[in-house]
Design a protein around this motif. Structure first.
Motif, PDB file in Angstrom:
ATOM      1  N   ALA A 108       0.588  22.108 -36.592  1.00 58.84           N
ATOM      2  CA  ALA A 108       1.964  22.371 -37.026  1.00 58.84           C
ATOM      3  C   ALA A 108       1.992  23.013 -38.409  1.00 58.84           C
ATOM      4  CB  ALA A 108       2.757  21.064 -37.027  1.00 58.84           C
ATOM      5  N   ALA A 109       1.165  22.498 -39.319  1.00 59.79           N
ATOM      6  CA  ALA A 109       1.134  23.045 -40.683  1.00 59.79           C
ATOM      7  C   ALA A 109       0.647  24.496 -40.679  1.00 59.79           C
ATOM      8  CB  ALA A 109       0.233  22.182 -41.558  1.00 59.79           C
ATOM      9  N   TYR A 110      -0.343  24.776 -39.848  1.00 63.78           N
ATOM     10  CA  TYR A 110      -0.862  26.139 -39.759  1.00 63.78           C
ATOM     11  C   TYR A 110       0.236  27.097 -39.286  1.00 63.78           C
ATOM     12  CZ  TYR A 110      -3.574  30.143 -38.121  1.00 63.78           C
ATOM     13  OH  TYR A 110      -4.058  31.408 -37.916  1.00 63.78           O
ATOM     14  N   TRP A 155      14.144  26.504 -38.994  1.00 62.08           N
ATOM     15  CA  TRP A 155      14.166  26.900 -40.395  1.00 62.08           C
ATOM     16  C   TRP A 155      15.584  26.821 -40.941  1.00 62.08           C
ATOM     17  CZ3 TRP A 155      16.957  31.154 -42.219  1.00 62.08           C
ATOM     18  CH2 TRP A 155      17.303  32.145 -41.293  1.00 62.08           C
ATOM     19  N   GLY A 156      15.685  26.516 -42.221  1.00 63.88           N
ATOM     20  CA  GLY A 156      16.969  26.439 -42.895  1.00 63.88           C
ATOM     21  C   GLY A 156      16.884  27.123 -44.239  1.00 63.88           C
ATOM     22  N   ALA A 191       5.730  21.063 -42.548  1.00 59.25           N
ATOM     23  CA  ALA A 191       6.934  21.604 -43.194  1.00 59.25           C
ATOM     24  C   ALA A 191       6.545  22.236 -44.529  1.00 59.25           C
ATOM     25  CB  ALA A 191       7.972  20.510 -43.412  1.00 59.25           C
ATOM     26  N   ALA A 192       7.190  23.328 -44.860  1.00 56.27           N
ATOM     27  CA  ALA A 192       6.906  24.002 -46.127  1.00 56.27           C
ATOM     28  C   ALA A 192       8.135  24.765 -46.603  1.00 56.27           C
ATOM     29  CB  ALA A 192       5.723  24.949 -45.978  1.00 56.27           C
ATOM     30  N   PRO A 205      14.981  32.318 -49.834  1.00 60.50           N
ATOM     31  CA  PRO A 205      14.313  31.009 -49.838  1.00 60.50           C
ATOM     32  C   PRO A 205      14.514  30.319 -48.495  1.00 60.50           C
ATOM     33  CG  PRO A 205      16.395  30.852 -51.004  1.00 60.50           C
ATOM     34  CD  PRO A 205      16.211  32.304 -50.646  1.00 60.50           C
ATOM     35  N   VAL A 206      13.493  29.657 -48.008  1.00 63.45           N
ATOM     36  CA  VAL A 206      13.585  29.049 -46.686  1.00 63.45           C
ATOM     37  C   VAL A 206      12.666  27.841 -46.577  1.00 63.45           C
ATOM     38  CG1 VAL A 206      11.803  30.563 -45.719  1.00 63.45           C
ATOM     39  CG2 VAL A 206      13.482  29.543 -44.210  1.00 63.45           C
ATOM     40  N   THR A 207      13.117  26.841 -45.838  1.00 68.01           N
ATOM     41  CA  THR A 207      12.280  25.703 -45.465  1.00 68.01           C
ATOM     42  C   THR A 207      12.031  25.787 -43.975  1.00 68.01           C
ATOM     43  OG1 THR A 207      13.132  24.288 -47.234  1.00 68.01           O
ATOM     44  CG2 THR A 207      12.098  23.185 -45.362  1.00 68.01           C
ATOM     45  N   ILE A 208      10.765  25.776 -43.572  1.00 64.56           N
ATOM     46  CA  ILE A 208      10.375  25.913 -42.173  1.00 64.56           C
ATOM     47  C   ILE A 208       9.705  24.627 -41.716  1.00 64.56           C
ATOM     48  CG2 ILE A 208       9.051  27.258 -40.502  1.00 64.56           C
ATOM     49  CD1 ILE A 208       9.127  29.588 -42.487  1.00 64.56           C
ATOM     50  N   VAL A 209      10.080  24.167 -40.533  1.00 61.18           N
ATOM     51  CA  VAL A 209       9.546  22.913 -39.991  1.00 61.18           C
ATOM     52  C   VAL A 209       8.991  23.156 -38.593  1.00 61.18           C
ATOM     53  CG1 VAL A 209      10.030  20.497 -39.427  1.00 61.18           C
ATOM     54  CG2 VAL A 209      11.300  21.620 -41.273  1.00 61.18           C
TER      55      VAL A 209
END
Length: 217
Positions: A108-110, A155-156, A191-192, A205-209
């Motif tokens: 998932a992290a990759y 993503w948000g 998540a990052a 800017p974005v947070t992806i999960v």
């Protein structure tokens, strides 16, 4: 302006020996929710049509026995909060809690990092490879009679809370189905946050999960 988008996909396969199947189907519904359906497998599967136009593939394999939860030390506080919320939803409905998998978390992290760095938002890898091929590199199917994987991505922008991430998934039938599936035993989270992500995210800017689900016996 806040933006949220999500995708869900599932693959279930019964293996005779080495993995021998392929998945290549993708559809898109309203408000940027994409859902992939299973089909075209070279494995012993039965497919049930769904009202949303996809298919649910099932096997006759027996389910694995429950096991003790793994340590959450491999996840960040944000990632663990998402797992905690999903497990709370599951246990409230009489489903077993998912154990945290180091292997699925690595997968998932990759994928999260690849999406953020390369600017795409798909279950397929940047090179076009199917999602299950990526997951299998980290969560191998060798020596397994049954190997099943699924994935939710979201993503948000500029960010998204753990509570909202899970709420968005639960409000979408394919994502909800992954969270509430009796098939799964393991889960991994990646998540990052990216201060400026290219491509799909237009430099914002974005947070992806990414949440990867799995079961193998």
């Amino acid at each position: 302006m806040r933006t949220v988008a999500a995708c869900a996909v599932t693959l279930v396969a019964l293996l005779a020996a080495a993995p021998a199947f392929a998945e290549d189907s993708d559809g898109q519904s309203s408000w940027q929710l994409r859902q992939a359906s299973t089909g075209g497998f070279l494995a012993r599967l039965t497919a049930q049509p769904l009202s949303n136009g996809g298919f649910l593939a099932r096997t006759t394999a027996k389910q694995a026995r429950p096991a003790a939860p793994s340590s959450s030390a491999i996840l960040s506080a944000y990632e663990y909060d998402i797992v905690r919320r999903m497990n709370a939803i599951r246990t409230a409905r009489g489903l077993r809690a998912l154990r945290i998998s180091r292997q699925l978390s690595a997968a998932a992290a990759y994928h999260t990092n690849q999406m953020g760095l390369r600017g795409f938002f798909e279950h397929e890898s940047a090179n076009g490879a199917d999602f299950w091929k990526r997951i299998e590199r980290f969560y191998p199917s060798r020596q397994a009679r049954s190997w099943s994987v699924g994935e939710n991505i979201l993503w948000g922008s500029p960010e998204i809370s753990a509570a909202k991430a899970v709420r968005e998934w639960m409000q979408s039938p394919p994502h909800r189905a992954n969270i509430l599936s009796r098939e799964w035993r393991d889960v991994g989270l990646g998540a990052a946050h990216f201060a400026s992500a290219p491509g799909e995210y237009r430099g914002g800017p974005v947070t992806i999960v990414t949440a990867d689900f799995g079961a193998r016996t």
